[in-house]
Write a protein that holds these residues in place. Structure first.
Motif, PDB file in Angstrom:
ATOM      1  N   SER A 282       0.828  -1.197   0.000  1.00 35.72           N
ATOM      2  CA  SER A 282       0.000   0.000   0.000  1.00 35.72           C
ATOM      3  C   SER A 282       0.869   1.256   0.000  1.00 35.72           C
ATOM      4  O   SER A 282       0.621   2.196  -0.762  1.00 35.72           O
ATOM      5  N   VAL A 283       1.875   1.270   0.865  1.00 34.92           N
ATOM      6  CA  VAL A 283       2.770   2.427   0.937  1.00 34.92           C
ATOM      7  C   VAL A 283       3.491   2.622  -0.395  1.00 34.92           C
ATOM      8  O   VAL A 283       3.608   3.742  -0.902  1.00 34.92           O
ATOM      9  N   THR A 284       3.964   1.519  -0.962  1.00 35.26           N
ATOM     10  CA  THR A 284       4.731   1.613  -2.207  1.00 35.26           C
ATOM     11  C   THR A 284       3.882   2.177  -3.330  1.00 35.26           C
ATOM     12  O   THR A 284       4.303   3.081  -4.057  1.00 35.26           O
ATOM     13  N   GLU A 285       2.660   1.662  -3.467  1.00 34.30           N
ATOM     14  CA  GLU A 285       1.813   2.174  -4.542  1.00 34.30           C
ATOM     15  C   GLU A 285       1.424   3.614  -4.273  1.00 34.30           C
ATOM     16  O   GLU A 285       1.398   4.439  -5.188  1.00 34.30           O
ATOM     17  N   THR A 286       1.155   3.937  -3.025  1.00 35.16           N
ATOM     18  CA  THR A 286       0.809   5.323  -2.701  1.00 35.16           C
ATOM     19  C   THR A 286       1.944   6.261  -3.083  1.00 35.16           C
ATOM     20  O   THR A 286       1.726   7.315  -3.678  1.00 35.16           O
ATOM     21  N   MET A 287       3.178   5.880  -2.739  1.00 35.97           N
ATOM     22  CA  MET A 287       4.315   6.745  -3.033  1.00 35.97           C
ATOM     23  C   MET A 287       4.578   6.831  -4.540  1.00 35.97           C
ATOM     24  O   MET A 287       4.983   7.875  -5.048  1.00 35.97           O
ATOM     25  N   ASN A 288       4.353   5.745  -5.235  1.00 33.12           N
ATOM     26  CA  ASN A 288       4.551   5.787  -6.677  1.00 33.12           C
ATOM     27  C   ASN A 288       3.480   6.612  -7.385  1.00 33.12           C
ATOM     28  O   ASN A 288       3.701   7.103  -8.491  1.00 33.12           O
ATOM     29  N   MET A 289       2.324   6.743  -6.730  1.00 38.82           N
ATOM     30  CA  MET A 289       1.233   7.526  -7.311  1.00 38.82           C
ATOM     31  C   MET A 289       1.016   8.828  -6.522  1.00 38.82           C
ATOM     32  O   MET A 289      -0.062   9.404  -6.557  1.00 38.82           O
ATOM     33  N   ILE A 290       2.055   9.287  -5.835  1.00 40.94           N
ATOM     34  CA  ILE A 290       1.847  10.373  -4.868  1.00 40.94           C
ATOM     35  C   ILE A 290       1.426  11.672  -5.544  1.00 40.94           C
ATOM     36  O   ILE A 290       0.664  12.452  -4.984  1.00 40.94           O
ATOM     37  N   ARG A 291       1.895  11.906  -6.765  1.00 45.48           N
ATOM     38  CA  ARG A 291       1.479  13.134  -7.440  1.00 45.48           C
ATOM     39  C   ARG A 291      -0.028  13.116  -7.713  1.00 45.48           C
ATOM     40  O   ARG A 291      -0.715  14.130  -7.550  1.00 45.48           O
ATOM     41  N   MET A 292      -0.540  11.960  -8.119  1.00 42.53           N
ATOM     42  CA  MET A 292      -1.976  11.846  -8.347  1.00 42.53           C
ATOM     43  C   MET A 292      -2.735  11.999  -7.034  1.00 42.53           C
ATOM     44  O   MET A 292      -3.766  12.667  -6.968  1.00 42.53           O
ATOM     45  N   VAL A 293      -2.214  11.369  -5.982  1.00 44.53           N
ATOM     46  CA  VAL A 293      -2.857  11.472  -4.670  1.00 44.53           C
ATOM     47  C   VAL A 293      -2.975  12.933  -4.257  1.00 44.53           C
ATOM     48  O   VAL A 293      -4.017  13.385  -3.760  1.00 44.53           O
ATOM     49  N   LYS A 294      -1.915  13.702  -4.471  1.00 43.16           N
ATOM     50  CA  LYS A 294      -1.920  15.104  -4.061  1.00 43.16           C
ATOM     51  C   LYS A 294      -2.836  15.933  -4.956  1.00 43.16           C
ATOM     52  O   LYS A 294      -3.598  16.776  -4.466  1.00 43.16           O
ATOM     53  N   LEU A 295      -2.780  15.699  -6.265  1.00 44.27           N
ATOM     54  CA  LEU A 295      -3.623  16.482  -7.174  1.00 44.27           C
ATOM     55  C   LEU A 295      -5.104  16.225  -6.938  1.00 44.27           C
ATOM     56  O   LEU A 295      -5.939  17.090  -7.195  1.00 44.27           O
ATOM     57  N   PHE A 296      -5.448  15.034  -6.443  1.00 38.50           N
ATOM     58  CA  PHE A 296      -6.842  14.711  -6.181  1.00 38.50           C
ATOM     59  C   PHE A 296      -7.260  15.023  -4.746  1.00 38.50           C
ATOM     60  O   PHE A 296      -8.410  14.803  -4.381  1.00 38.50           O
ATOM     61  N   GLY A 297      -6.319  15.491  -3.918  1.00 35.99           N
ATOM     62  CA  GLY A 297      -6.667  15.814  -2.535  1.00 35.99           C
ATOM     63  C   GLY A 297      -7.011  14.604  -1.699  1.00 35.99           C
ATOM     64  O   GLY A 297      -7.841  14.669  -0.792  1.00 35.99           O
ATOM     65  N   TRP A 298      -6.377  13.484  -1.998  1.00 38.40           N
ATOM     66  CA  TRP A 298      -6.687  12.234  -1.292  1.00 38.40           C
ATOM     67  C   TRP A 298      -5.843  12.030  -0.033  1.00 38.40           C
ATOM     68  O   TRP A 298      -5.949  10.986   0.604  1.00 38.40           O
ATOM     69  N   GLU A 299      -4.976  12.956   0.309  1.00 38.42           N
ATOM     70  CA  GLU A 299      -4.028  12.718   1.400  1.00 38.42           C
ATOM     71  C   GLU A 299      -4.681  12.265   2.711  1.00 38.42           C
ATOM     72  O   GLU A 299      -4.245  11.263   3.293  1.00 38.42           O
ATOM     73  N   PRO A 300      -5.732  12.938   3.195  1.00 36.61           N
ATOM     74  CA  PRO A 300      -6.315  12.486   4.475  1.00 36.61           C
ATOM     75  C   PRO A 300      -6.863  11.068   4.406  1.00 36.61           C
ATOM     76  O   PRO A 300      -6.673  10.270   5.336  1.00 36.61           O
ATOM     77  N   LYS A 301      -7.530  10.727   3.299  1.00 35.09           N
ATOM     78  CA  LYS A 301      -8.134   9.396   3.192  1.00 35.09           C
ATOM     79  C   LYS A 301      -7.065   8.316   3.029  1.00 35.09           C
ATOM     80  O   LYS A 301      -7.171   7.233   3.615  1.00 35.09           O
ATOM     81  N   VAL A 302      -6.037   8.623   2.228  1.00 38.00           N
ATOM     82  CA  VAL A 302      -4.959   7.659   2.057  1.00 38.00           C
ATOM     83  C   VAL A 302      -4.229   7.453   3.375  1.00 38.00           C
ATOM     84  O   VAL A 302      -3.895   6.331   3.764  1.00 38.00           O
ATOM     85  N   SER A 303      -3.992   8.559   4.089  1.00 37.23           N
ATOM     86  CA  SER A 303      -3.323   8.462   5.389  1.00 37.23           C
ATOM     87  C   SER A 303      -4.140   7.611   6.357  1.00 37.23           C
ATOM     88  O   SER A 303      -3.591   6.790   7.098  1.00 37.23           O
ATOM     89  N   ALA A 304      -5.453   7.790   6.334  1.00 36.10           N
ATOM     90  CA  ALA A 304      -6.321   7.002   7.225  1.00 36.10           C
ATOM     91  C   ALA A 304      -6.279   5.524   6.847  1.00 36.10           C
ATOM     92  O   ALA A 304      -6.250   4.652   7.723  1.00 36.10           O
ATOM     93  N   GLN A 305      -6.267   5.220   5.541  1.00 30.70           N
ATOM     94  CA  GLN A 305      -6.190   3.822   5.100  1.00 30.70           C
ATOM     95  C   GLN A 305      -4.885   3.174   5.544  1.00 30.70           C
ATOM     96  O   GLN A 305      -4.861   2.051   6.049  1.00 30.70           O
ATOM     97  N   LEU A 306      -3.777   3.894   5.348  1.00 26.10           N
ATOM     98  CA  LEU A 306      -2.483   3.357   5.743  1.00 26.10           C
ATOM     99  C   LEU A 306      -2.404   3.199   7.263  1.00 26.10           C
ATOM    100  O   LEU A 306      -1.811   2.240   7.772  1.00 26.10           O
ATOM    101  N   ALA A 307      -3.003   4.138   7.996  1.00 25.88           N
ATOM    102  CA  ALA A 307      -2.998   4.048   9.452  1.00 25.88           C
ATOM    103  C   ALA A 307      -3.753   2.815   9.930  1.00 25.88           C
ATOM    104  O   ALA A 307      -3.365   2.154  10.893  1.00 25.88           O
ATOM    105  N   GLU A 308      -4.856   2.483   9.235  1.00 26.77           N
ATOM    106  CA  GLU A 308      -5.634   1.299   9.602  1.00 26.77           C
ATOM    107  C   GLU A 308      -4.828   0.025   9.345  1.00 26.77           C
ATOM    108  O   GLU A 308      -4.813  -0.898  10.169  1.00 26.77           O
ATOM    109  N   LYS A 309      -4.150  -0.024   8.198  1.00 23.96           N
ATOM    110  CA  LYS A 309      -3.303  -1.182   7.900  1.00 23.96           C
ATOM    111  C   LYS A 309      -2.155  -1.274   8.901  1.00 23.96           C
ATOM    112  O   LYS A 309      -1.775  -2.365   9.334  1.00 23.96           O
TER     113      LYS A 309
END
Length: 1297
Positions: A282-309
């Motif tokens: 999960s971390v690896t894919e998030t970091m590889n797609m981090i520009r998309m994550v940031k452009l879409f404003g997904w940071e809080p939700k992605v952070s919450a998902q990673l925190a749960e894992k």
């Protein structure tokens, strides 16, 4: 050599300078160079050379490192024997005191020398053992890493879709493949050559040191643990007679207890590894797609998902720690029971007197037995882990599908030589699939869809000519090139079947998705060829790169960054084309080279390059959708049908006559060409803002000792603020009680033996002392369990918080920082360093605290008995600490250099795997192997030095401890005749243990500090360039945005604080629902404007979105209400459903409606079982979909997001015309009326019917009005662009009609 004096120069130098660089470390010996290791080991390990399938473990031990294992076995036997010198010396000294020396043949000073020689010789032997062991480990790691690298160069690249499970299913880029992690995770690598490949061996190979250490140690444990136990039993029998037999029986009965706990540990370890795998993926894919994550404003939700894992993973970590504590207690209870039964039998049943000369030496030997048992059971779960890792590598080597040329029993794809004209390029009577075990491999859409390229007759390409390969999307054009290159599995369909691609004069290849190295532009073009200035300048000119290079201050010395992040898609395509043209290859295979280019640039390439001198006389096979554009230069055309068959070869007219659909596409393209002679060229947003050629910053290396702030960060996060004081008090109290009770048990035995000096044996209550001794030991176990449990809960809490801080910090980083920092470094922090913090680091910190308290207790016991020895003892401690300080000054910089030397190894591996087809096409395997040798040698050089320094300090500390214990013995024997034997025995036992503890304290402190660099490395990434954090005041109202109105006042922007402005004082107002086109020449600021609207770069001025000032809104809220569709949209590995709705907020009906509205279903028939559905699997990055399909899915995602502002960075020149028509239809007629559309246009046709057009020039608004009004201005830029067009009348008609 025994005292490792060869390390003296590096230790001396390290204490004179602030930091030692890798180049200053001792050079590698010839035997440690990767090239020599490969020559030595490959005959036994390489599956293609050894000719049989054999497990790596067997080959490594029995073939490659047999003599090293024998030598280590000898050293272990000698170390085992020397470990008994101390207890035997104490035994004979105390016996001498008890008997008054009566009948003694050997003088006491001999036994004092034994006390000195025991630790000294033991340190020498164990040092030599460790020298061989660490050298073997480093060599094995280099060998296996290189073996996996070489084997990867042979494996077949196939379109492998991810295992479908959740949003972040698996890594999807080369960096994902090479991130370091504690767990051995399967890693998927998206190939930039148009496919992806999966191997579980990649990460496994990079986590070898610990696991190989487990294996090598276990190999020898099978040998030395029985030897140690047998020798121990023999010595104990000599001291205590048959009384040891009941203890041995009890020991045998209780052995299953640790075995059961080991089984639980294994199960928990497997569970933990699975959860770590999940988080790491999960971390690896998030970091590889981090520009998309940031452009879409997904940071809080992605952070919450990673925190749960992370939470689930740490549950297993906590369970593992507690089970480890129970395991340790069980391993201590067995010797305790043995001791109690032995001493009870000796005194109660045998009626013998328990003297000091029997108690203290036998206690020391029982301690050895205890350590043997502990180490034996400790190795069980570790060897399982190591064995699993080697199983995975063995499976990769033996089971991975290789290219046909490397497969045993493979048919040679060129038979009937007489039938092949010399130098012919072509195929006869053959079919090709992506895998050897099926009729095809997964291609876009469902995983059930297979593809087979069938050449039923023959197809030959003309030499010294330009050959076109054309056909509809998905018909197998790329597969035809892959078949020629030998990348697909070949099956003959006739007796004269063959494939011919002469490689003698060289082959060059341009992948559909351009593959670039993380190097300068010049090195990417040269690709290992010698530099010829005249040829090079001609290539730059003909590939339309001259203007692009002028944008950079350092020109072609500019670094392209990781995965070419500083370049646009068109620039990467032209650089890759330039690489092929510059090469001396006579055959060029170009896969859709014009796809990423706008028409103007594509025309320039066709006119200057394809018609140029550099391609004159060379054979070009060009796959293209741009048929009308390339037809004038084509000498031969091959057309494929949708089912992968050749339908025509020869002229373009014959090809079009047999494919009406293709004819329609060509007609549309011809119309577009007539309308768009003048277009607006694309550019990278960063081009004008990156004046320096070096983009990637050198990895940070901390200098000096580990900072206190790093320790404070870890220890401070172990407890909550209010509970911090009770936490630390409880921990210190329990661990102190444990250490005091651990020493009191020996004092109780001393009291017991003293009673025999003053009372008749029959008057001494053995039961009382046995009970007292047992209670003390059990109390020590309870206090240990309590202390370790408290520490475990605290360490898990710290791990959870530090991981959360790291993820939030990286997710909150600026795009500029992400541009400068390779993602592989970020992933290393999130995986390898976090894994160290979870386990080894936590244990090391605990061990340091425990051993410091133990030293204090033992030293206190010595000086209470012999106060005169307080001064020498303090001196010994100070000298030991001095050794440790000197050592750490050398070890820390070496360890840091070692850590930083890993990233290039991983980056090189990932880059090579992502470009396998290109590397093989160019025949560049040898050059990449050489690069791998270099990076591995750098890493091995640092690793070996670090291990040697560890042995340097160990042998000195052991010698120091031996001097102390022998000197204390001499003083007690000759200087204190008034002290009884039991007191002397207690003191000597403490002293011998004290001496050993000094060495272990230095080692533990070293281990903690070197592992603490992981905290330091994580801490570095907590202090990076960060975007503004979210606040409660920044939360917009629930109704916002109600419209897509956009108002900008005085907007200026720059990429860095010290960088020049890329936008200058822009002001404009866009009403809700307007369709606005943004045009401008290269470097005009089009992409910079889109980033500024999303506040991705530094801005000045005011921006209002639906009435709210954007700099007052949290970034995640702003970006989540704006959707940007880049030229090549990024997709996540997983299902289509997970890509459209990664956080499961919408139902399937809504998602299907979005796909239908975006036009996906209009491109595929309802009755097609292979059509793309919500359950269709998507490869990482969307590599198994065409760019057009990705654009459509990105549009569907925008519909699902319901954004009122849609920004489209147009990429229609890279997709087929049917898909282009679907996208344009959606944008013109199906987009909601209240959605504002901003289109960054590269083609005038796309935006000429927009409501308004914004023309940018050098970061300023040159014009902004309705197209009809702008065309009235005869001196206007838009008017100029249109008038320069080849068919301006039709562009005018679009505006007026």
């Amino acid at each position: 050599m025994a005292f490792h004096i060869y390390c003296d120069p590096i230790v001396y130098k390290a204490n004179k300078v602030q930091h030692i660089k890798r180049d200053e470390l001792p050079a590698l010996s010839d035997s440690n160079f990767t090239k020599n290791l490969v020559n030595r080991s490959y005959p036994s390990l390489d599956p293609l050379l050894k000719g049989q399938k054999r497990h790596l473990w067997q080959s490594l031990i029995l073939d490659v490192f047999l003599y090293e294992h024998l030598e280590m076995g000898l050293m272990i036997v000698l170390k085992t024997l020397t470990s008994f010198l101390g207890p035997l010396g104490v035994n004979r000294l105390l016996n001498h005191l008890e008997t008054g020396g009566e009948g003694a043949i050997v003088k006491p000073w001999v036994w004092m020398i034994w006390l000195l020689l025991g630790p000294m010789l033991g340190a020498v032997f164990i040092g030599w053992y460790q020298y061989i062991e660490t050298r073997t480990l480093n060599q094995a790691q280099a060998i296996l890493t290189q073996l996996i690298f070489d084997h990867a160069l042979r494996m077949r690249v196939k379109a492998d879709v991810a295992k479908v499970s959740n949003f972040e299913t698996r890594p999807s880029t080369p960096d994902g493949a090479v991130s370091l992690a504690e767990s051995t995770t399967s890693a998927g690598q998206a190939s930039a050559d148009g496919a992806s490949t999966t191997t579980s061996a990649t990460k496994t190979s990079q986590n070898l040191v610990g696991k190989l250490n487990n294996l090598v140690t276990t190999d020898l444990a099978v040998f030395y643990i029985p030897v140690q136990i047998i020798v121990s039993m023999f010595v104990l029998y000599a001291m205590l007679g048959w009384s040891i037999l009941p203890g041995l029986v009890a020991m045998a009965i209780m052995i299953p207890i640790p075995g059961y706990l080991a089984k639980l540990l294994r199960g928990t370890q497997v569970e933990k590894m699975a959860q770590s795998d999940d988080r790491v993926q999960s971390v690896t894919e998030t970091m590889n797609m981090i520009r998309m994550v940031k452009l879409f404003g997904w940071e809080p939700k992605v952070s919450a998902q990673l925190a749960e894992k992370r939470k689930e993973e740490l549950k297993s970590v906590r369970k593992l720690k507690l089970l480890s504590a129970f395991n340790a207690i069980a391993n201590n209870v067995i010797p305790l029971v043995t001791i109690v039964l032995t001493y009870g039998t000796y005194t109660v049943i045998m009626k013998q007197t328990l003297t000091a000369s029997k108690v203290f030496p036998s206690m020391a030997i029982f301690g050895l037995v205890q350590s043997f048992f502990a180490s034996g059971f400790y190795l069980v779960p570790n060897v399982i882990t190591g064995k699993v890792s080697l199983d995975r590598i063995t499976g990769f080597l033996n089971e991975t599908e290789l290219l046909d040329e490397f497969t045993q029993n493979a048919k040679t794809p060129s038979t009937n030589e007489s039938a092949i004209e010399e130098g012919a390029i072509g195929i006869r009577a053959a079919s090709f699939t992506w895998t050897a075990d099926s009729d095809g491999a997964a291609t876009p859409g469902s995983t059930r869809r297979n593809f087979t390229l069938r050449i039923e007759d023959e197809v030959f390409f003309k030499r010294a000519c330009i050959n076109l390969v054309i056909g509809q999307t998905g018909c197998g054009k790329t597969s035809l090139l892959m078949a020629l290159l030998g990348e697909m599995h070949w099956t003959p369909t006739g007796p004269d079947s063959f494939v011919s691609l002469p490689r003698g004069s060289g082959v060059a290849y341009h992948a559909q998705e351009s593959w670039v190295l993380n190097d300068t532009i010049r090195e990417n073009i040269l690709f290992g060829s010698p530099y010829d200035e005249e040829r090079y300048n001609a290539v730059v000119e003909q590939c339309a790169l001259k203007h692009d290079l002028a944008l950079f201050d350092t020109g072609d010395q500019t670094e392209v960054g990781e995965k070419g992040l500083t370049l646009s898609g068109g620039q990467k395509a032209r650089i890759t084309l330039a690489r092929a043209v510059y090469s001396s290859a006579s055959i060029l295979l170009l896969d859709d080279v014009l796809a990423a280019l706008d028409v103007h640039t594509a025309k320039a390439i066709v006119e200057k390059c394809f018609r140029g001198e550099l391609l004159h006389g060379r054979t070009v096979i060009l796959v293209t959708h741009n048929i009308a554009l390339t037809a004038p230069v084509a000498d031969f055309v091959v057309s494929l049908s949708s089912d992968g068959r050749i339908i025509s070869q020869g002229s373009l007219s014959s090809a079009l006559a047999k494919d009406k659909t293709l004819q329609l596409e060509v007609n549309k393209e011809q119309q577009a060409l007539e309308m768009e002679e003048q277009t607006v060229e694309e550019t990278t947003a960063e081009a004008s803002a990156k004046p320096k050629g070096q983009l990637i910053v050198e990895e940070e290396v901390a200098i000096g000792r580990l900072s206190w702030s790093a320790f404070r960060m870890y220890l401070g996060n172990m407890s909550d603020g209010k509970l911090a004081l009770p936490f630390w008090i409880a921990f210190i109290v329990f661990i102190l009680i444990n250490n005091v009770f651990n020493q009191l048990d020996k004092w109780v035995l001393g009291l017991w033996t003293r009673e025999y000096n003053y009372h008749n044996p029959s008057e001494v209550s053995a039961l009382y002392y046995v009970t007292l001794y047992s209670c003390l030991c059990l109390s020590a176990f309870v206090s240990y369990g309590s202390a370790y449990s408290i520490w475990s809960f605290g360490s898990v809490r710290a791990s959870q918080r530090i991981h959360g801080l790291l993820i939030d910090s990286v997710l909150g980083a600026t795009l500029r920082w992400l541009d400068k920092t390779p993602i592989s470094r970020v992933i290393t922090r999130c995986t390898q360093d976090i894994a160290l913090i979870d386990g080894p680091l936590s244990n090391s910190f605990y061990d340091v605290i425990d051993i410091v308290l133990e030293i204090a207790v033992k030293f206190g016991a010595v000086i209470i008995i012999s106060p005169i020895f307080s001064v020498p003892g303090i001196i010994v401690i100070l000298v030991g600490v001095g050794f440790g300080h000197i050592y750490m000054r050398a070890e820390l910089p070496v360890k840091r250099e070692s850590s930083n030397a890993k990233s290039p190894v991983l980056g090189h591996f990932g880059s090579a795997v992502s470009g396998l087809v290109s590397i093989r096409a160019y025949g560049a395997q040898a050059a990449f192997r050489k690069g791998s040798y270099k990076y591995l040698d750098n890493y091995t050089r640092a690793q070996i030095t670090a291990h040697n320094l560890s042995r340097w300090v160990n042998v000195r500390c052991s010698s120091l401890g031996g001097i102390f214990s022998s000197a204390l013995a001499a003083y007690l024997i000759y200087g204190r005749p008034d002290v009884d034997s039991s007191t002397i025995g207690f003191s000597l036992t403490m002293a011998v243990g004290f001496a050993d503890l000094i060495m272990w304290a230095v080692r533990m402190l070293n281990t903690a500090e070197t592992q603490g660099t992981s905290i330091e490395r994580v801490q570095q990434y907590l202090e990076i360039e960060a975007e503004p954090k979210a606040t409660t005041e920044g939360e917009p109202p629930a109704y916002w945005p109600a419209s897509g109105e956009l108002r900008v006042e005085g907007l200026s922007a720059r990429y860095s604080v010290d960088g020049s402005k890329v936008l200058h004082d822009l002001s404009f107002h866009i009403k809700s629902g307007e369709r606005v086109g943004i045009v401008g020449r290269t470097g005009s600021g089009k992409s910079s404007l889109t980033l500024a609207l999303l506040r991705c770069i530094l801005t000045e001025g005011d921006m209002f979105y639906d009435g709210l000032k954007t700099d007052t809104i949290n970034l995640s809220a702003l970006r989540s209400h704006i959707t940007i569709i880049p030229q090549v949209p990024e997709l996540l590995s997983g299902t289509l459903r997970q890509n459209l709705d990664p956080f499961s907020q919408h139902d399937d009906a809504e998602l299907n409606d979005a796909l239908r509205a975006a036009g996906l279903f209009s491109l595929q028939s309802e009755d097609n079982e292979h059509r793309i559905t919500l359950d269709a699997a998507i490869s990482g990055g969307g590599s198994n979909l065409s760019i057009g399909q990705r654009q459509i899915l990105a549009l569907a995602r925008a519909i699902v997001r319901r954004s009122k502002l849609l920004i489209l960075d147009e990429a229609t020149s890279a997709i087929d015309y049917e898909t282009d028509n679907v996208i344009q239809t959606f944008l013109r007629s199906k987009l909601d009326k209240d959605v504002t559309l901003l289109t960054v246009a590269h083609r005038l046709q796309t935006i000429m019917d927009s409501d308004r057009i914004m023309v940018l020039d050098a970061g300023r608004i040159a014009e902004f009005d309705k197209p009809s009004e702008l065309l009235k201005n005869q001196k206007g830029l838009l008017r100029l662009l249109v008038d320069e067009s080849g068919d301006k009348d039709k562009l005018y008609a679009m505006v007026t009609g």
